[in-house]
Design an enzyme around this catalytic site. Structure first.
Site, PDB file in Angstrom:
ATOM      1  N   VAL A  11       0.611  -1.006  -0.051  1.00 22.78           N
ATOM      2  CA  VAL A  11       0.024  -0.027   0.073  1.00 22.78           C
ATOM      3  C   VAL A  11       0.824   1.165  -0.020  1.00 22.78           C
ATOM      4  CG1 VAL A  11      -1.748  -1.236   1.148  1.00 22.78           C
ATOM      5  CG2 VAL A  11      -0.048  -0.053   2.616  1.00 22.78           C
ATOM      6  N   HIS A  18      -4.471  -4.266  -2.289  1.00 16.72           N
ATOM      7  CA  HIS A  18      -4.914  -3.935  -1.176  1.00 16.72           C
ATOM      8  C   HIS A  18      -4.986  -2.533  -0.849  1.00 16.72           C
ATOM      9  CE1 HIS A  18      -3.326  -8.391   0.045  1.00 16.72           C
ATOM     10  NE2 HIS A  18      -4.303  -8.135  -0.524  1.00 16.72           N
ATOM     11  N   GLY A  43       9.147 -11.330  -2.902  1.00 22.72           N
ATOM     12  CA  GLY A  43       9.003 -10.471  -1.398  1.00 22.72           C
ATOM     13  C   GLY A  43       7.534 -10.632  -0.942  1.00 22.72           C
ATOM     14  N   ASN A  63      12.948 -14.494  -3.134  1.00 24.54           N
ATOM     15  CA  ASN A  63      12.962 -14.438  -1.545  1.00 24.54           C
ATOM     16  C   ASN A  63      14.068 -14.765  -0.910  1.00 24.54           C
ATOM     17  OD1 ASN A  63      11.871 -14.527   0.976  1.00 24.54           O
ATOM     18  ND2 ASN A  63       9.671 -14.341   0.257  1.00 24.54           N
TER      19      ASN A  63
HETATM   20  C1  BV8 Z   1     -11.119 -11.616   1.580  1.00 24.28           C
HETATM   21  C2  BV8 Z   1      -3.380  -4.324   3.582  1.00 24.28           C
HETATM   22  C3  BV8 Z   1     -13.099 -12.071   1.294  1.00 24.28           C
HETATM   23  C4  BV8 Z   1      -3.622  -3.444   4.842  1.00 24.28           C
HETATM   24  C5  BV8 Z   1      -3.315  -6.541   3.948  1.00 24.28           C
HETATM   25  C6  BV8 Z   1      -7.830 -19.136   5.786  1.00 24.28           C
HETATM   26  C7  BV8 Z   1      -7.328 -19.618   4.522  1.00 24.28           C
HETATM   27  C8  BV8 Z   1      -7.196 -18.940   3.533  1.00 24.28           C
HETATM   28  C9  BV8 Z   1      -7.706 -17.645   3.698  1.00 24.28           C
HETATM   29  C10 BV8 Z   1      -8.163 -17.272   4.817  1.00 24.28           C
HETATM   30  C11 BV8 Z   1      -8.440 -17.852   5.908  1.00 24.28           C
HETATM   31  N1  BV8 Z   1      -9.078 -17.162   6.624  1.00 24.28           N
HETATM   32  C12 BV8 Z   1      -9.220 -15.716   6.431  1.00 24.28           C
HETATM   33  C13 BV8 Z   1      -8.929 -15.742   5.202  1.00 24.28           C
HETATM   34  C14 BV8 Z   1      -8.828 -14.679   4.188  1.00 24.28           C
HETATM   35  C15 BV8 Z   1      -7.700 -13.674   4.505  1.00 24.28           C
HETATM   36  C16 BV8 Z   1      -6.219 -14.517   4.693  1.00 24.28           C
HETATM   37  O1  BV8 Z   1      -5.767 -14.588   3.538  1.00 24.28           O
HETATM   38  N2  BV8 Z   1      -5.951 -14.712   5.763  1.00 24.28           N
HETATM   39  C17 BV8 Z   1      -4.671 -15.210   5.962  1.00 24.28           C
HETATM   40  C18 BV8 Z   1      -3.968 -14.531   7.188  1.00 24.28           C
HETATM   41  C19 BV8 Z   1      -4.695 -16.567   6.107  1.00 24.28           C
HETATM   42  N3  BV8 Z   1      -7.903 -12.852   3.396  1.00 24.28           N
HETATM   43  C20 BV8 Z   1      -8.559 -11.754   3.295  1.00 24.28           C
HETATM   44  O2  BV8 Z   1      -9.417 -11.302   4.578  1.00 24.28           O
HETATM   45  C21 BV8 Z   1      -8.860 -10.767   2.184  1.00 24.28           C
HETATM   46  N4  BV8 Z   1     -10.019 -10.721   1.915  1.00 24.28           N
HETATM   47  O3  BV8 Z   1     -10.727 -12.767   1.623  1.00 24.28           O
HETATM   48  O4  BV8 Z   1     -12.042 -11.159   1.401  1.00 24.28           O
HETATM   49  C22 BV8 Z   1     -14.423 -11.490   0.941  1.00 24.28           C
HETATM   50  C23 BV8 Z   1     -15.036 -11.550  -0.156  1.00 24.28           C
HETATM   51  C24 BV8 Z   1     -16.141 -10.786  -0.901  1.00 24.28           C
HETATM   52  C25 BV8 Z   1     -16.778 -10.013   0.358  1.00 24.28           C
HETATM   53  C26 BV8 Z   1     -16.133  -9.831   1.602  1.00 24.28           C
HETATM   54  C27 BV8 Z   1     -14.949 -10.608   1.959  1.00 24.28           C
HETATM   55  C28 BV8 Z   1      -8.175  -9.475   2.436  1.00 24.28           C
HETATM   56  C29 BV8 Z   1      -6.565  -9.681   2.692  1.00 24.28           C
HETATM   57  C30 BV8 Z   1      -5.869  -8.491   2.676  1.00 24.28           C
HETATM   58  C31 BV8 Z   1      -5.498  -8.032   4.006  1.00 24.28           C
HETATM   59  N5  BV8 Z   1      -4.511  -6.727   3.909  1.00 24.28           N
HETATM   60  N6  BV8 Z   1      -2.673  -5.486   3.553  1.00 24.28           N
HETATM   61  C32 BV8 Z   1      -2.153  -2.984   5.424  1.00 24.28           C
HETATM   62  O5  BV8 Z   1      -1.237  -3.286   4.766  1.00 24.28           O
HETATM   63  O6  BV8 Z   1      -2.287  -2.657   6.597  1.00 24.28           O
HETATM   64  S1  BV8 Z   1      -2.442  -8.125   4.031  1.00 24.28           S
HETATM   65  C33 BV8 Z   1      -0.877  -7.696   4.202  1.00 24.28           C
HETATM   66  O7  BV8 Z   1      -0.128  -8.725   4.605  1.00 24.28           O
HETATM   67  C34 BV8 Z   1      -0.082  -7.430   2.959  1.00 24.28           C
HETATM   68  O8  BV8 Z   1      -0.979  -6.708   2.038  1.00 24.28           O
HETATM   69  C35 BV8 Z   1       0.023  -8.993   2.210  1.00 24.28           C
HETATM   70  O9  BV8 Z   1      -1.086  -9.457   1.583  1.00 24.28           O
HETATM   71  C36 BV8 Z   1      -0.037  -9.700   3.406  1.00 24.28           C
HETATM   72  C37 BV8 Z   1       1.275 -10.453   3.695  1.00 24.28           C
HETATM   73  O10 BV8 Z   1       2.328  -9.682   3.588  1.00 24.28           O
HETATM   74  P1  BV8 Z   1       3.342  -9.731   2.723  1.00 24.28           P
HETATM   75  O11 BV8 Z   1       3.356  -8.641   1.706  1.00 24.28           O
HETATM   76  O12 BV8 Z   1       3.603 -11.190   1.993  1.00 24.28           O
HETATM   77  O13 BV8 Z   1       4.780  -9.306   3.694  1.00 24.28           O
HETATM   78  P2  BV8 Z   1       5.170 -10.372   4.823  1.00 24.28           P
HETATM   79  O14 BV8 Z   1       5.760  -9.545   5.809  1.00 24.28           O
HETATM   80  O15 BV8 Z   1       4.351 -11.391   4.994  1.00 24.28           O
HETATM   81  O16 BV8 Z   1       6.453 -11.217   3.883  1.00 24.28           O
HETATM   82  C38 BV8 Z   1       7.394 -10.429   3.443  1.00 24.28           C
HETATM   83  C39 BV8 Z   1       8.556 -11.338   2.767  1.00 24.28           C
HETATM   84  O17 BV8 Z   1       9.332 -10.687   2.076  1.00 24.28           O
HETATM   85  C40 BV8 Z   1       8.833 -12.490   3.378  1.00 24.28           C
HETATM   86  O18 BV8 Z   1       8.799 -13.695   2.831  1.00 24.28           O
HETATM   87  C41 BV8 Z   1      10.484 -12.238   3.478  1.00 24.28           C
HETATM   88  O19 BV8 Z   1      11.171 -13.379   3.504  1.00 24.28           O
HETATM   89  C42 BV8 Z   1      10.687 -11.362   2.067  1.00 24.28           C
HETATM   90  N7  BV8 Z   1      11.581 -10.334   2.139  1.00 24.28           N
HETATM   91  C43 BV8 Z   1      12.379  -9.787   3.127  1.00 24.28           C
HETATM   92  N8  BV8 Z   1      13.313  -8.975   2.769  1.00 24.28           N
HETATM   93  C44 BV8 Z   1      13.120  -8.951   1.436  1.00 24.28           C
HETATM   94  C45 BV8 Z   1      12.326 -10.263   0.908  1.00 24.28           C
HETATM   95  N9  BV8 Z   1      12.095 -10.545  -0.230  1.00 24.28           N
HETATM   96  C46 BV8 Z   1      12.724 -10.085  -1.224  1.00 24.28           C
HETATM   97  N10 BV8 Z   1      13.873  -8.937  -1.106  1.00 24.28           N
HETATM   98  C47 BV8 Z   1      14.014  -8.621   0.392  1.00 24.28           C
HETATM   99  N11 BV8 Z   1      15.096  -7.700   0.595  1.00 24.28           N
END
Ligand code: BV8
Length: 245
Positions: A104, A120, A189, A215
């Site tokens: 974002v 998002h 990432g 990654n």
């Molecule tokens: C929806 C915005 C339905 C806000 C974010 C069970 C199973 C499956 C799904 C679900 C479930 N229970 C619930 C769900 C649905 C849920 C979900 O998936 N939950 C997860 C926790 C299981 N999803 C939702 O709720 C979505 N909506 O499903 O709606 C619906 C449909 C119709 C009508 C109504 C409802 C909405 C999800 C969006 C949430 N918002 N962000 C904000 O920013 O504050 S999520 C946020 O975390 C991010 O946007 C991203 O999507 C998520 C994960 O973050 P990442 O970007 O992957 O970053 P992270 O820190 O996790 O990892 C970083 C990576 O980078 C690491 O791997 C690291 O090793 C690597 N890295 C580090 N340094 C480097 C690098 N890589 C490269 N170079 C480097 N230098």
């Protein structure tokens, strides 16, 4: 990074359609903490899944507003890094290049990428929590955050997608279409945990794309990737652009 698989470079040379999914990791080298990084300061005792929800905002609007205000400030000060810049460069190389981000922070656009889908939302935009009406101008000053929308009178909230909220339909449709059409699909990432975004690289692979993960560590997607490049996006992506020259 000098040991890029030559088959990957060959696949890219032949590719007409390339698509990319990025996560917080691509902005780590711009000094924006990822979600996996420990939450800091006032919010250290919370996880993003707890704070990035409508329930958290309803329960404690000031705390959630302040968390986003803190992050908005950090994003505004951050600069695109070589990973963002390399993707903006890659966009010019291919007939069709689609960049989908979970971030974002707006850094892809600031790096010069033109076709960007923000699955998002954007932390730079705020909207009325009741009506969804976007705020036109500057965020109004207020004694007790969150500020109110000057036209609707409702509390302002960030225009981001919280857990349990639907993603922007057009952005998701275009991103899903780009994934199944891609000759090469990059997932960069991201911890590959949050759906439906995490499903895009899976769909791309199923549809026959060469899928490349970038990654420093393994993720749940690693096993499904055609190539899993263990490195920082700010180093690997410029090396790929260099190899394509
Ligand atoms: C929806 C915005 C339905 C806000 C974010 C069970 C199973 C499956 C799904 C679900 C479930 N229970 C619930 C769900 C649905 C849920 C979900 O998936 N939950 C997860 C926790 C299981 N999803 C939702 O709720 C979505 N909506 O499903 O709606 C619906 C449909 C119709 C009508 C109504 C409802 C909405 C999800 C969006 C949430 N918002 N962000 C904000 O920013 O504050 S999520 C946020 O975390 C991010 O946007 C991203 O999507 C998520 C994960 O973050 P990442 O970007 O992957 O970053 P992270 O820190 O996790 O990892 C970083 C990576 O980078 C690491 O791997 C690291 O090793 C690597 N890295 C580090 N340094 C480097 C690098 N890589 C490269 N170079 C480097 N230098």
């Amino acid at each position: 990074m000098n040991d890029l698989p030559k088959e990957l470079i060959e696949a890219l040379r032949k590719a007409k359609k390339v698509a990319v999914l990025t996560g917080a990791g691509i902005s780590a080298e711009s000094k924006i903490p990822t979600f996996r990084d420990a939450m800091t300061g006032l919010w250290a005792s919370f996880s993003p899944e707890e704070l990035a929800t409508p329930e958290a905002f309803a329960r404690n609007p000031k705390m959630v507003w302040d968390w986003y205000a803190f992050r908005r400030e950090m994003c505004a000060k951050a600069l695109p890094n070589p990973g963002h810049l390399a993707l903006a460069e890659m966009e010019k190389h291919f007939e069709q290049f689609t960049l989908t981000t979970q971030n974002v922070d707006g850094l892809h656009q600031r790096a010069g990428s033109r076709r960007v889908f923000e699955l998002h939302g954007s932390i730079a935009r705020v909207k009325c929590a009741d009506t969804g009406r976007l705020l036109g101008g500057e965020i109004p000053e207020c004694d007790e955050p969150p500020p109110l929308h000057p036209e609707t009178g409702g509390m302002l909230r960030p225009d981001v997608v919280w857990f349990g909220e639907a993603l922007p339909e057009q952005a998701l449709l275009e991103s899903a279409q780009a994934a199944i059409e891609a000759d090469v699909y990059f997932t960069i990432g991201t911890s590959a945990l949050v759906y439906p975004a995490a499903g895009l690289p899976i769909e791309a692979g199923r549809a026959g794309a060469v899928v490349v993960e970038i990654n420093p560590i393994e993720t749940p997607f690693t096993q499904l990737a055609t190539f899993s490049l263990r490195g920082k996006s700010g180093e690997v992506l410029p090396a790929i652009v260099e190899a394509l020259r």
